[in-house]
Motif scaffolding. Structure first.
Motif, PDB file in Angstrom:
ATOM      1  N   GLN A   7       0.790  -1.254  -0.223  1.00 34.73           N
ATOM      2  CA  GLN A   7      -0.188   0.360   0.119  1.00 34.73           C
ATOM      3  C   GLN A   7       0.701   1.338   0.001  1.00 34.73           C
ATOM      4  OE1 GLN A   7      -2.539  -0.461   3.238  1.00 34.73           O
ATOM      5  NE2 GLN A   7      -4.663  -0.464   1.785  1.00 34.73           N
ATOM      6  N   SER A   9       3.838   1.647  -0.734  1.00 32.86           N
ATOM      7  CA  SER A   9       4.576   1.780  -2.098  1.00 32.86           C
ATOM      8  C   SER A   9       3.853   2.226  -3.213  1.00 32.86           C
ATOM      9  CB  SER A   9       5.409   0.378  -2.208  1.00 32.86           C
ATOM     10  OG  SER A   9       4.577  -0.515  -3.104  1.00 32.86           O
ATOM     11  N   THR A  10       2.553   1.890  -3.412  1.00 35.72           N
ATOM     12  CA  THR A  10       1.784   2.611  -4.426  1.00 35.72           C
ATOM     13  C   THR A  10       1.602   3.812  -4.198  1.00 35.72           C
ATOM     14  OG1 THR A  10       0.238   0.386  -3.991  1.00 35.72           O
ATOM     15  CG2 THR A  10      -0.576   1.978  -5.499  1.00 35.72           C
ATOM     16  N   PHE A  11       1.380   4.307  -2.968  1.00 34.36           N
ATOM     17  CA  PHE A  11       1.240   5.844  -2.560  1.00 34.36           C
ATOM     18  C   PHE A  11       2.630   6.400  -3.060  1.00 34.36           C
ATOM     19  CE2 PHE A  11       2.257   9.178   0.431  1.00 34.36           C
ATOM     20  CZ  PHE A  11       1.457  10.003  -0.061  1.00 34.36           C
ATOM     21  N   LEU A  13       4.939   5.455  -5.150  1.00 29.73           N
ATOM     22  CA  LEU A  13       5.038   5.424  -6.586  1.00 29.73           C
ATOM     23  C   LEU A  13       4.105   6.602  -7.334  1.00 29.73           C
ATOM     24  CD1 LEU A  13       6.652   3.437  -8.499  1.00 29.73           C
ATOM     25  CD2 LEU A  13       4.548   2.424  -8.951  1.00 29.73           C
ATOM     26  N   SER A  14       2.887   6.933  -6.803  1.00 29.45           N
ATOM     27  CA  SER A  14       2.149   7.923  -7.331  1.00 29.45           C
ATOM     28  C   SER A  14       2.733   9.198  -7.038  1.00 29.45           C
ATOM     29  CB  SER A  14       0.833   7.804  -7.050  1.00 29.45           C
ATOM     30  OG  SER A  14       0.729   7.285  -5.572  1.00 29.45           O
ATOM     31  N   CYS A  15       3.384   9.275  -6.091  1.00 27.51           N
ATOM     32  CA  CYS A  15       4.128  10.697  -5.417  1.00 27.51           C
ATOM     33  C   CYS A  15       5.054  11.062  -6.639  1.00 27.51           C
ATOM     34  CB  CYS A  15       4.656  10.538  -4.355  1.00 27.51           C
ATOM     35  SG  CYS A  15       3.470  10.772  -3.010  1.00 27.51           S
ATOM     36  N   CYS A  17       5.731   9.483  -9.450  1.00 27.11           N
ATOM     37  CA  CYS A  17       5.238   9.847 -10.988  1.00 27.11           C
ATOM     38  C   CYS A  17       4.820  11.098 -11.067  1.00 27.11           C
ATOM     39  CB  CYS A  17       4.178   8.802 -11.315  1.00 27.11           C
ATOM     40  SG  CYS A  17       4.689   7.121 -11.355  1.00 27.11           S
ATOM     41  N   PHE A  18       4.021  11.608  -9.939  1.00 25.00           N
ATOM     42  CA  PHE A  18       3.483  13.013 -10.024  1.00 25.00           C
ATOM     43  C   PHE A  18       4.776  14.171 -10.160  1.00 25.00           C
ATOM     44  CE2 PHE A  18       2.013  16.979  -8.149  1.00 25.00           C
ATOM     45  CZ  PHE A  18       1.045  17.247  -8.908  1.00 25.00           C
TER      46      PHE A  18
END
Lengths: 273, 369
Positions: A7, A9-11, A13-15, A17-18
């Motif tokens: 969980q 790491s998903t967060f 990862l999106s940070c 990417c953004f």
């Protein structure tokens, strides 16, 4: 506990990417549009090298490029020389009066607003001209001097940090084995500093190539650097050939920074086996 | 004709701000000695070594090496080489070039350099690694290269700063003997700095125990261990039982001391005169104390018999360390060799066993400070 890992790491990862999107989408957009055949910016007219060809055929772009490269080369070389000396002094002579002040002052150009640096340098040049009649007209020489002043600070700090991490006993070992201080400098200190100096040189080169504000202050008529040219063209309206020029500039800077980083990282790995 | 000391240090002092690292030191080291400076961190041993090398300038005093005053001689002109604690191998040069560096600076011709570097690498068994860079070597190999590099110029004195400090225990023990062999073969005067008392005992022909920038005692390993001059030396070199007391009588060679705790009278040999009533400590090494389950037959030579119980027991394999609480109240540490095998896992002495401990007066030392 097992669910928390993915969980989080998903967060993250999106940070990531953004963040990267925020940083690089504008640049990517510019690069894409530099290959746009259409003359109108927002309209995609197919892939083409048209604007690159236009660019290579315009003499003022060439003149600005040559000037910028010349300034960057001289700046990088001279700033590396003086910056290394300053870094050596900061790292090696640990006890001299006003050392803290000197250390603080050498990093001041890093945080000083460019407008202030530019303005103060312009004032200096004007004063100098009144006092000693030099520089006659502002141009390449004044821009180069201005660039050297702030590039030097970066290099001094790179060199200082490298020396701070380095083992003083290496130089003592050379002294002990019969090398006079000058020899120690040539045989031990400088070879060990070489990667730092190279990285510093490349950094100074790209800093100079990028600079618009300081150059605008201290430039004279007929001395237009590449960033100045781009800026003045944009004011007259967006033209696609500028995208092409900017793309090339991004490429040059990226290569410079990558090489500098690679040198530093490779050397660190060598030192700590 | 008496031989002049090879290294002669007089009144040497070095201060850093308010801190006196080396405090008015006199020292004579003979030719061919393996002299060890032993002390804890901050005792001034490294500063002294660095002054011998020329990296630190003394505030006062003189250093003479082989009859020549070194005051005005910079490190690069001294007949002295140093092996650094970090080894200080030049990371951008191969093993070969590292070793050759000193000769190159002296302007020795190429053929000669090649020959001598080859010989030297052979001696430290590094000939197969000549082309390697330092970061491709293990710790032990680096140590050998550093040694080769510091010996290549055939220095009159070799200074070694914690030469074995970076090696693991097994390698350290092996290297100690190699270092001694090498020193014996070359006849070079070695000055070693270490904080490891075992290393100092193994290596040294003489040891100087340092504390607070001064020498506490200078002597052979046996002298320092068996007749420590001060409580500090006794504690620093090996372990020791220190029993405080007051002198009750002082016959020639024998001192009777009444312990502060329990008021037991103990006897120790001493060459010095001690006034009756003066406060002293009796120092006995744990291995010099005999531990038994039955009361030993009291003979005139062994008046020091104490009864107690085993409070702590550490089985170390070849020997056991026991802490015995005596009836007098103080605790005495005893080491007892495990001379017989006990396959049932039992020890000759167990916790809470009642025991008698004894030591002859000759095994004890009387210390004042």
């Amino acid at each position: 506990m097992s669910g928390a890992g993915p969980q989080r790491s998903t967060f993250l990862l999106s940070c990531l990417c953004f963040g990267f999107a925020f940083l690089y989408i504008p640049i990517l957009l510019m690069i894409v549009y530099s290959f746009n055949h259409s003359k109108l910016l927002p309209v995609w007219g197919g892939f083409s090298f048209r604007w690159y060809v236009t660019l290579f055929n315009s003499p003022d772009v060439w003149a600005a490029t040559v000037l910028s490269l010349k300034i960057a080369l001289i700046n990088a070389t001279v700033a590396t020389f003086f910056g290394t000396l300053a870094g050596l002094a900061l790292a090696r002579f640990t006890r001299f009066p006003g050392r803290t002040l000197f250390t603080g002052m050498i990093s001041a150009p890093l945080v000083m607003p460019e407008v202030i640096t530019g303005l103060s340098l312009l004032l200096l040049f004007i004063t100098l001209q009144q006092l000693i009649g030099w520089p006659g007209n502002r141009g390449m020489s004044t821009i180069t001097i201005a660039h050297i002043t702030f590039s030097m600070a970066y290099i001094a700090i790179i060199i200082q940090s490298r020396l701070a991490n380095s083992d003083l006993s290496l130089e003592e070992a050379a002294l002990d084995l019969g090398a006079k201080p000058f020899r120690v400098m040539a045989d031990i200190t400088l070879p060990l500093l070489a990667p730092g100096m190279m990285a510093g040189w490349l950094l100074a080169f790209t800093l100079s190539l990028d600079d618009l504000v300081i150059a605008s202050f201290v430039a004279g008529p007929g001395s237009t650097t590449l960033p100045m040219l781009i800026y003045s063209r944009i004011r007259l309206g967006l033209k696609p050939d500028i995208n092409a020029l900017a793309t090339l500039l991004v490429l040059a800077v990226a290569i410079g920074v990558l090489i500098a980083g690679w040198i530093l990282i490779r050397n660190q790995r060598l030192r700590k086996p | 004709m008496t031989e002049q000391p090879f290294i002669k240090v007089r009144g040497l002092t070095r201060t850093f701000g308010n801190f006196t690292a080396v405090d008015n030191i006199d020292l004579d080291i003979n030719r061919g000695e393996l002299f060890v400076l032993l002390g804890g961190s901050g005792c001034g041993k490294t500063t002294l070594l660095r002054m011998l090398a020329g990296f630190e300038t003394p505030d006062a005093g003189s250093i003479e090496i082989d009859g020549a005053d070194m005051a005005q001689t910079p490190p690069y002109s001294r007949p002295v080489n140093m092996m650094f604690q970090s080894y200080a191998l030049f990371p951008h040069m191969s093993v070969e070039k590292n070793v050759a560096y000193g000769l190159k600076r002296d302007g020795v011709d190429r053929a000669q350099i090649k020959l001598r570097v080859g010989e030297m690498l052979q001696m430290v068994e590094m000939q197969d690694f000549a082309k390697r860079k330092p970061h491709q070597l293990s710790g032990g190999q680096r140590q050998r290269v550093a040694l080769a590099r510091s010996l290549i110029k055939k220095p009159k004195v070799l200074l070694l700063d914690e030469p074995l400090g970076a090696l693991d225990k097994r390698l350290r023990e092996q290297t100690q003997f190699e270092l001694m062999e090498l020193q014996d073969k070359l006849g070079t005067t070695f000055v070693v700095v270490t904080h490891d008392q075992e290393e100092a005992m193994t290596l040294a022909t003489r040891i100087a125990v340092m504390e607070g920038g001064r020498f506490m005692q200078i002597g052979t390993p046996a002298e320092v261990y068996e007749t420590p001059a001060t409580k500090f030396v006794a504690n620093f070199v090996g372990s020791v039982n220190m029993i405080d007391g007051v002198v009750t009588s002082c016959q020639p060679g024998l001192v009777d001391v009444k312990t502060k705790q329990g008021a037991v009278t103990l006897q120790a040999q001493s060459r010095d005169e001690h006034a009756v009533g003066s406060e002293v400590s009796i120092a006995v090494r744990p291995e010099k104390i005999i531990i038994q389950k039955t009361r030993p037959e009291t003979e005139p030579e062994t008046p020091n018999v104490l009864h107690g119980t085993v409070k702590e027991l550490a089985y170390l394999g070849r020997l056991s360390t026991l802490r015995v609480e005596t009836d007098a109240g103080f605790i005495v540490e005893v080491t007892s060799p495990n001379t017989t095998r006990h396959s049932d896992g039992k020890h000759p002495f167990e916790w809470d066993d009642e025991v008698y401990i004894s030591f002859p007066a000759a095994s004890a030392v009387v210390l004042i400070a």
